[in-house]
Design a protein around this motif. Structure first.
Motif, mmCIF file in Angstrom:
data_model
loop_
_atom_site.group_PDB
_atom_site.id
_atom_site.type_symbol
_atom_site.label_atom_id
_atom_site.label_comp_id
_atom_site.label_asym_id
_atom_site.label_seq_id
_atom_site.Cartn_x
_atom_site.Cartn_y
_atom_site.Cartn_z
ATOM 1 N N GLY A 57 -1.745 -2.284 -1.773
ATOM 2 C CA GLY A 57 -0.928 -3.494 -1.737
ATOM 3 C C GLY A 57 -0.319 -3.805 -0.391
ATOM 4 O O GLY A 57 0.084 -4.944 -0.135
ATOM 5 N N ASN A 58 -0.212 -2.820 0.499
ATOM 6 C CA ASN A 58 0.441 -3.039 1.787
ATOM 7 C C ASN A 58 -0.569 -3.523 2.811
ATOM 8 O O ASN A 58 -1.417 -2.766 3.272
ATOM 9 C CB ASN A 58 1.109 -1.743 2.280
ATOM 10 N N ALA A 59 -0.486 -4.791 3.157
ATOM 11 C CA ALA A 59 -1.398 -5.349 4.152
ATOM 12 C C ALA A 59 -0.870 -5.163 5.571
ATOM 13 O O ALA A 59 -1.644 -5.120 6.525
ATOM 14 C CB ALA A 59 -1.621 -6.838 3.872
ATOM 15 N N ARG A 60 0.452 -5.023 5.730
ATOM 16 C CA ARG A 60 1.060 -4.960 7.062
ATOM 17 C C ARG A 60 1.734 -3.621 7.331
ATOM 18 O O ARG A 60 1.555 -3.042 8.393
ATOM 19 C CB ARG A 60 2.083 -6.090 7.197
ATOM 20 N N THR A 61 2.505 -3.146 6.390
ATOM 21 C CA THR A 61 3.239 -1.898 6.581
ATOM 22 C C THR A 61 2.275 -0.716 6.613
ATOM 23 O O THR A 61 1.407 -0.588 5.747
ATOM 24 C CB THR A 61 4.265 -1.698 5.461
ATOM 25 N N ARG A 62 2.431 0.150 7.619
ATOM 26 C CA ARG A 62 1.558 1.310 7.740
ATOM 27 C C ARG A 62 1.803 2.292 6.585
ATOM 28 O O ARG A 62 2.923 2.426 6.088
ATOM 29 C CB ARG A 62 1.794 2.029 9.069
ATOM 30 N N ASP A 63 0.746 3.012 6.218
ATOM 31 C CA ASP A 63 0.859 3.959 5.110
ATOM 32 C C ASP A 63 1.923 5.015 5.371
ATOM 33 O O ASP A 63 2.674 5.401 4.463
ATOM 34 C CB ASP A 63 -0.489 4.642 4.870
ATOM 35 N N TYR A 64 2.001 5.507 6.617
ATOM 36 C CA TYR A 64 2.940 6.600 6.879
ATOM 37 C C TYR A 64 4.395 6.148 6.727
ATOM 38 O O TYR A 64 5.278 6.975 6.440
ATOM 39 C CB TYR A 64 2.704 7.197 8.265
ATOM 40 N N VAL A 65 4.667 4.848 6.909
ATOM 41 C CA VAL A 65 6.027 4.341 6.709
ATOM 42 C C VAL A 65 6.425 4.492 5.246
ATOM 43 O O VAL A 65 7.587 4.780 4.925
ATOM 44 C CB VAL A 65 6.110 2.866 7.159
ATOM 45 N N ILE A 66 5.463 4.319 4.346
ATOM 46 C CA ILE A 66 5.724 4.478 2.921
ATOM 47 C C ILE A 66 5.773 5.957 2.543
ATOM 48 O O ILE A 66 6.660 6.396 1.813
ATOM 49 C CB ILE A 66 4.643 3.738 2.109
ATOM 50 N N ARG A 67 4.845 6.740 3.062
ATOM 51 C CA ARG A 67 4.778 8.162 2.706
ATOM 52 C C ARG A 67 6.039 8.917 3.106
ATOM 53 O O ARG A 67 6.475 9.834 2.397
ATOM 54 C CB ARG A 67 3.563 8.807 3.365
ATOM 55 N N ARG A 68 6.636 8.577 4.218
ATOM 56 C CA ARG A 68 7.777 9.365 4.684
ATOM 57 C C ARG A 68 9.031 9.158 3.836
ATOM 58 O O ARG A 68 10.009 9.905 3.993
ATOM 59 C CB ARG A 68 8.065 9.032 6.142
#
Length: 779
Positions: free
Chosen positions: A369-380
């Protein structure tokens, strides 16, 4: 999406013939052949193919010379050929020792064309249809694409859109696909009705949900568009709101969206059952796991006996207990809240039961679902990683953190079974939303000095810079006598730790009576979350002040004396540290909670300044009447500065303005230069200050709630006193006071407020600023 096909087989011997039916569907028929249960095939003959190589078709059939082919084998061959999605007709038979495969290839799409679309561009529509250039054409897929386009228009409020599709035969088995679109008018939400709500009025509940009625600014927010998924999310928001305000039995009985036949607009009706309001009764901890100290866990309990029941407090307790248990070596311990209602006393006894949970591990975390936010921003934001013990409560903590970032339209976390019984896959669905903000402020200063005139400030903030979760802010401001520029950059996870690092730089110029000051500086700071609501901070700052005496007869003698002693250039090197406690429910539109901030600055690590300055700011918000939507707030603050082995420099004294007391200009009150010296009457700041404000906010009944307009009345008081210069006068603790009204607008751009204040107690040398236009909230 390929059409489903049911394949039939003969028991003894058959030939399978498949031909297109009306509308592009696939019809399957069985024709008998004179073959026994199986036939030995020595060769294969492929017919009807023009694009797909015969060798490729042979591979899909599974042809092997000398193999006995039964009717079941022929069935499987047909299935494999249809599964490729390349053929509209397949006919497989045997003719003596030869396997005969006759195919009709699907047409190839040459172009996909959209006509009549203005509200949705071609790029967006291409993303929702499955038919693509150089792909195989299929009628069922075409029908599905028509519905996908209709659904896309429904999401922007155009429910009466008409979409038809046609194909243009180009020869050589190629077609163009053309979608003709009549967009129609936008269906707006004209009304949102609530049934069964007694504790809270319609306006209050409308402020809880994200779906809004149409208003003149809806074209900016698009929140007046009916969306089934959004309405379902709004139901959950209502549940959470009621659960957090004591209504543990709350239910949404039904929700509907009906079209008004006269206007074509949509009327949403939500029926609720509020139930009774409860308070917490007895709160206990019951552990069945040996080695766990219940008294130690009690310190993590957020629920207090006698307090209004809150589902959020229960949830925070579960998270805190789970983290404590994991830290003490019990990663699989499971905390379950058990509630016991007392209907007579309207209390709920809560027992937190600690059991040994099922052993399960996280196989992987998938993010969609995240087109802009990097994956690592969510994972952390997760305290869990692949291979860790699975804990449902810590997943909820991660979801709350992701929601608090305010980077996403919505966040959902689900699980599915992994590759083994003790493995779990976590799926995070986070849909990005715009994170840029634009803030402006303006005012007009009047008084006895030459600094009268308009003031202006503006800032641009990006809270999710380049999708990396970083914050970038650029600001500028000025008036007839001043200019200011600033830039700051924040990395919320410095070196991979939950440690916010901020780098800032600024430049200010100010023309005073008889002298000018240009200040350039910067800082490096760190913020560390101690608990969910308590944050610590520490920073180092360095600045340089360049003074220029433009009129010695008017410049304050205190400034001239300091320049004589220290020169025209002064520097300050300082350490700042402090604590912030924040339990505000909504920073943009606060209704409940407390905000407390204490900060201290120690200057003297080099430079010319030697002092210690302490400041405090406290704010309290409380809803005074749910029915009238009346919200009250109190604010108090103060500060003091003391020289370390020397007098406090005039430039380092406190200066107050509209942020502390409305109705007065920045640096408009406090000690002034003595009447007998140069610059008589010019404010030169003070060593101590106190301020207090009381405010009541209320909705404006003449305007729809969805416009986000509110009014307020307020009263402010402040005093600024004390100075180390012998030439300073008016240094006593004289209070100033003002009262006024405000217009507050939760605009689509930024929360703005317009204040008009009248000083009701002032001194002759004070500078007034009755009108002020600023960003509504700043914490």
């Amino acid at each position: 999406m390929k059409p489903a096909r049911k394949l039939l087989s003969a028991v003894s011997a058959a030939a399978l013939a498949v031909t297109p039916a009306v509308g592009g569907a696939i019809a399957v028929s069985v024709g008998a052949v004179s073959v026994a249960n199986a036939a030995v095939v020595q060769s294969i003959s492929v017919r009807g193919n023009t694009r797909v190589a015969s060798s490729t078709i042979s591979e899909f059939v599974g042809f092997r010379a000398g193999k006995d082919y039964s009717a079941a084998d022929l069935d499987e061959a047909v299935k494999r050929l249809f599964a490729t999605g390349l053929f509209s007709d397949v006919h497989v038979t045997t003719s003596g020792p030869t396997l005969v495969v006759t195919v009709s290839e699907l047409s190839i799409v040459n172009q996909v064309v959209f006509r009549g679309n203005r509200k949705l561009k071609d790029e967006r529509l291409r993303a929702v249809v499955e038919l693509q250039p150089r792909g195989a054409f299929d009628q069922t897929t075409l029908d599905a694409d028509v519905q996908a386009i209709v659904d896309s228009y429904s999401r922007i409020g155009r429910n009466d859109v008409s979409v038809t599709a046609e194909t243009v035969d180009l020869g050589e088995n190629r077609v163009n696909v053309v979608f003709q679109i009549q967009e129609g008018d936008r269906s707006k939400i004209s009304q949102i009705n609530f049934i069964g709500n007694n504790a809270y009025g319609d306006r209050r509940l409308q402020s809880v949900i994200s779906t809004k009625r149409s208003n003149p600014l809806s074209w900016l927010t698009r929140n007046d568009v009916y969306d089934e998924q959004r309405l379902a999310a709004d139901e959950e928001q209502l549940r959470r709101f009621y659960f957090n305000h004591g209504y543990a039995d709350f239910r949404v009985l039904s929700s509907s969206a009906d079209v008004d036949p006269n206007s074509g607009n949509i009327v949403i009706t939500i029926e609720v059952d509020e139930g009774e309001k409860y308070r917490f009764g007895n709160v206990e901890i019951d552990s069945t796991v040996s080695g766990i100290d219940a008294d130690d866990l009690r310190r993590t309990v957020e629920t207090r006996s006698g307090a209004t029941y809150s589902g959020e407090d229960v949830e925070d307790t579960l998270i805190a207990m789970s983290e404590r248990l994991a830290a003490e070596g019990f990663p699989f311990a499971e905390v379950t809240p058990v509630g016991n209602r007392n209907f007579e006393t309207r209390t709920i006894d809560v027992s937190y039961v600690v059991d040994q949970g099922q052993r399960a591990f996280i196989e992987r975390i998938e993010i969609v679902g995240n087109a802009r936010t990097r994956d690592y921003v969510i994972r952390r934001e997760f305290d869990l990683a692949e291979g860790d013990a699975f804990n449902q409560i810590l997943l909820r903590r991660a979801q709350k953190r992701l929601e608090a970032l305010d980077f996403f339209e919505n966040v959902s976390i689900s699980t599915r079974p992994g590759s083994a019984p003790d493995r779990v896959i976590i799926v995070v669905n986070a849909v990005d939303k715009p994170t840029g903000e634009f803030g402006i402020g303006a005012g007009y200063t009047t008084g006895s000095s030459t600094n009268s005139g308009p003031t202006f400030e503006a800032s641009i903030t990006e809270r999710n810079f380049l999708g990396r979760g970083q914050a970038l802010k650029i600001g500028a401001g000025g008036s007839a006598d001043s200019r200011s520029y600033s830039v700051s950059f924040t990395e919320p996870y410095f070196l991979g730790y939950r440690l916010a690092a901020t780098v800032a730089a600024f430049r200010r110029t100010q023309d005073y009576l008889g002298y000018d000051v240009a200040t350039t500086g910067g800082s490096v700071g760190f913020g560390l979350p101690i608990t969910q609501k308590l944050t610590g901070n520490i920073a180092y700052s360095y600045s340089q002040d360049d003074y220029d005496i433009t009129d010695p007869t008017n410049a304050p003698q205190a400034i001239q004396d300091e320049i004589t002693a220290n020169g025209n250039t002064w520097t300050k090197s300082a350490i700042n540290y402090g604590l912030t406690y924040n339990s505000i429910d909504d920073v943009q539109d606060p209704r409940e909670g407390v905000y407390l901030r204490f900060n201290q600055e120690v200057a003297g690590l080099g430079g010319d300044a030697r002092h210690i300055a302490s400041t405090f700011d406290g704010r309290y918000y409380q809803t005074l009447s749910e029915e009238a939507e009346l919200v009250g707030s109190l604010r108090v603050g103060g500060g003091t500065i003391t020289g370390l082995g020397q007098d406090v420099r005039t430039v380092d004294h406190f200066r107050l303005g509209p942020r502390q007391i409305r109705g007065f200009a920045y640096n408009g009150i406090g000690p002034t230069q003595g009447a007998g010296g140069a610059g008589a009457g010019e404010q030169i700041g003070g060593k101590n200050y106190l301020h207090a404000s009381a405010e009541a906010q209320f909705p404006l009944p003449a305007f729809p709630q969805d416009l986000g307009l509110k009014g307020a009345v307020f009263a402010d008081a402040a005093t600024l006193y004390g100075h180390d210069s012998a030439q300073a006068v008016n240094t006593s603790m004289e209070w100033r006071a003002s009262a006024g009204v405000s217009l507050i607008w939760q605009s689509p751009f930024a929360p703005l407020r317009f204040d008009y204040a009248v000083p009701i107690k002032k001194e002759p040398t004070d500078e007034e600023q009755r009108f002020n236009f600023t960003v509504s909230t700043a914490f």
